[in-house]
Design an enzyme around this catalytic site. Sequence first.
Site, PDB file in Angstrom:
ATOM      1  N   SER A 124      42.650  33.202  41.372  1.00  0.00           N
ATOM      2  CA  SER A 124      42.415  31.971  40.617  1.00  0.00           C
ATOM      3  C   SER A 124      43.707  31.171  40.567  1.00  0.00           C
ATOM      4  CB  SER A 124      41.969  32.297  39.191  1.00  0.00           C
ATOM      5  OG  SER A 124      41.978  31.159  38.355  1.00  0.00           O
TER       6      SER A 124
ATOM      7  N   TYR B 270      42.512  37.209  31.333  1.00  0.00           N
ATOM      8  CA  TYR B 270      42.089  36.750  32.662  1.00  0.00           C
ATOM      9  C   TYR B 270      43.302  36.352  33.493  1.00  0.00           C
ATOM     10  CZ  TYR B 270      39.672  33.780  36.120  1.00  0.00           C
ATOM     11  OH  TYR B 270      39.205  33.203  37.281  1.00  0.00           O
TER      12      TYR B 270
END
Length: 258
Positions: free
Chosen positions: A141, A154
């Site tokens: 990401s 995350y």
Amino acid sequence: MKLQDKVAVVTGGTAGIGKAIAAAFLAEGARVVINGRSPEKGEKALAELGAGDRAVFCRGDVNDKDDIERLITTAVDTFGRLDILVNNAGGAARLAPVTELTDEDWDLHMKWNLYSTFYATRAALRLMLPRKWGRVINISSVEGKHGKPVITPYVTAKHAINGFTKAVAKEVGTEGITVNALCPGIIITDIVKDEGPRTAEAMGITYEQLIEMYVQDSAIKRPNTVEEVAAVAVLLASDAGAGITGAMLSIDGGTAAY
């Protein structure tokens, strides 16, 4: 047909980025095993992919090591070998500021994102190394390069995936195997629609403000698309991508600084 007769496994392949990568691989001649927790979603995805017996669904939870190992075995049992692994499954849920984050929710993000990538990669490499050919593509990401508050677990897991990617690439680089990470920016997938409002609430903003924050951080001033990520995955999975390994490739519309 850049991937003619190659065999690929895509975790979390019933929707979003995973499904788009599966579709792109199939369009290039590959045979694909997609994974997910819901048989209903699996059957729906297979119908939409429309690849006949070149695509199969294997039910499993990537938080379960045994399910992951069974997924890899399914590819070999069905198609005879494994050439490409896409560690796509992952995400963020039950987020909170660090002082309010529970042990269980921290563990969830590590298992869902990082541990699943490790378990699948380990199982896949045991098959790829004897054949001296393979492609491992980890879906990281933009948050694996930077970070925002509240989505801390995350962010941490995606940074770890990037480090894992670079280290494993060094281990297997002389064996015909490449290991890379893709770092997408904001994409309006089902999981973003489902979890985004709760994440925004934990950050003290609205869902619309959350999306706009990511959009304004980019150069293109729009969300990226799953097809844009899939196109890069095809390159990395192909023979043309043989010289790219240990890379963290951004598909984020110019958001990341590196």
